[in-house]
Write an enzyme that holds these catalytic residues in place. Sequence first.
Site, PDB file in Angstrom:
ATOM      1  N   SER A 112      60.917   7.667-102.973  1.00  0.00           N
ATOM      2  CA  SER A 112      62.265   7.316-102.568  1.00  0.00           C
ATOM      3  C   SER A 112      62.928   6.403-103.603  1.00  0.00           C
ATOM      4  O   SER A 112      62.965   6.743-104.783  1.00  0.00           O
ATOM      5  CB  SER A 112      62.233   6.671-101.174  1.00  0.00           C
ATOM      6  OG  SER A 112      63.513   6.601-100.599  1.00  0.00           O
ATOM      7  N   ASP A 224      64.186  16.576 -95.249  1.00  0.00           N
ATOM      8  CA  ASP A 224      63.930  15.162 -95.540  1.00  0.00           C
ATOM      9  C   ASP A 224      64.651  14.237 -94.570  1.00  0.00           C
ATOM     10  O   ASP A 224      64.079  13.302 -94.021  1.00  0.00           O
ATOM     11  CB  ASP A 224      64.344  14.864 -96.979  1.00  0.00           C
ATOM     12  CG  ASP A 224      64.140  13.413 -97.357  1.00  0.00           C
ATOM     13  OD1 ASP A 224      63.029  13.070 -97.813  1.00  0.00           O
ATOM     14  OD2 ASP A 224      65.080  12.610 -97.181  1.00  0.00           O
ATOM     15  N   HIS A 279      61.295  12.343 -94.258  1.00  0.00           N
ATOM     16  CA  HIS A 279      61.291  11.410 -95.376  1.00  0.00           C
ATOM     17  C   HIS A 279      60.064  10.499 -95.429  1.00  0.00           C
ATOM     18  O   HIS A 279      59.432  10.369 -96.472  1.00  0.00           O
ATOM     19  CB  HIS A 279      62.567  10.561 -95.344  1.00  0.00           C
ATOM     20  CG  HIS A 279      62.761   9.733 -96.578  1.00  0.00           C
ATOM     21  ND1 HIS A 279      62.991  10.289 -97.823  1.00  0.00           N
ATOM     22  CD2 HIS A 279      62.733   8.378 -96.764  1.00  0.00           C
ATOM     23  CE1 HIS A 279      63.116   9.321 -98.716  1.00  0.00           C
ATOM     24  NE2 HIS A 279      62.962   8.165 -98.107  1.00  0.00           N
TER      25      HIS A 279
END
Length: 298
Positions: A112, A224, A279
């Site tokens: 991320s 995601d 995610h």
Amino acid sequence: MFRNNVRLKVSLIMRKNTGLTLTFLIFALVVPFTVQYKPIIFMHGIIGSPTEAEYLISILQKVHPGTQITAVNAFNRYQSFEPLWEQVNNITKIVQPIMNSSPDGVHLICFSQGGLICRGLLSVLEHNVDTFIALSSPLAGQYGDTDYLKDFFPYYLKETIYKYFYTKNGQKWSVANYWRDPHHTDLYHEFSSYLYKLDNGQNSNYKNNFVRLKKLVLIGGPDDGVITPWQSSHFGFYDGNEKIKEMRNQEYFLNDTFGLKELDGRGAIDTHVIPGVEHVHWYRNSTVFNKYIEPYLT
């Protein structure tokens, strides 16, 4: 077949009466070969911490025993909102000694926002990174309402938050450093203190360092739920009509401002689209690890 070949080689050596060579051959057959894996540096995401590397560490202890893994213990939790240049400059002091002590190179696994931090490291350091694995990272920027925005900026929507992010005070937040509003590109170019600086090619050292990479692995997917657009994890992004322009159609690729086109030209970029992964599961999903991460960890 293998045993027959060994017997043939031993027989030939014995005929030549080279006892020393025979000793070395027998030693090589008896003593197991130990594989040395490159050290791994893991960079966590926004509001994250080194605990994000726990699954990675546990599984690597089984499949790649002896691998040195460093989960960066810096800018954890709410400190991850600090400006990204501040994070890069401090994390440099953590990763550089690891690189210096690893002459054969290291691997980066960055999740991320951590992927953007690693982009900064790869730009400012004369590094020896072999493979950079970016796990669902907004490498081309972020433009979307997420829980992160709603929790910390409850009075803004994606259409209006540029009014704050594209100011000097707004740029004190990490997420503002890569907020890329496709409807206000002039303000993005003027105020973005991090991502646009990495992309625009004005600092030639950034490109010289970035292309030292041997392999760039881009991992992301349509489910995601946080990275917006999710194609940002593959260096794609919205145009002014919020239609996706893929990596190879982006100006920074076409003009090769930071080396992306050069890497692609030598076949050094692998892109993986993986559906069905939310995610916060990228760094602890066994399929993602087995198929899309482990094969690169030589």
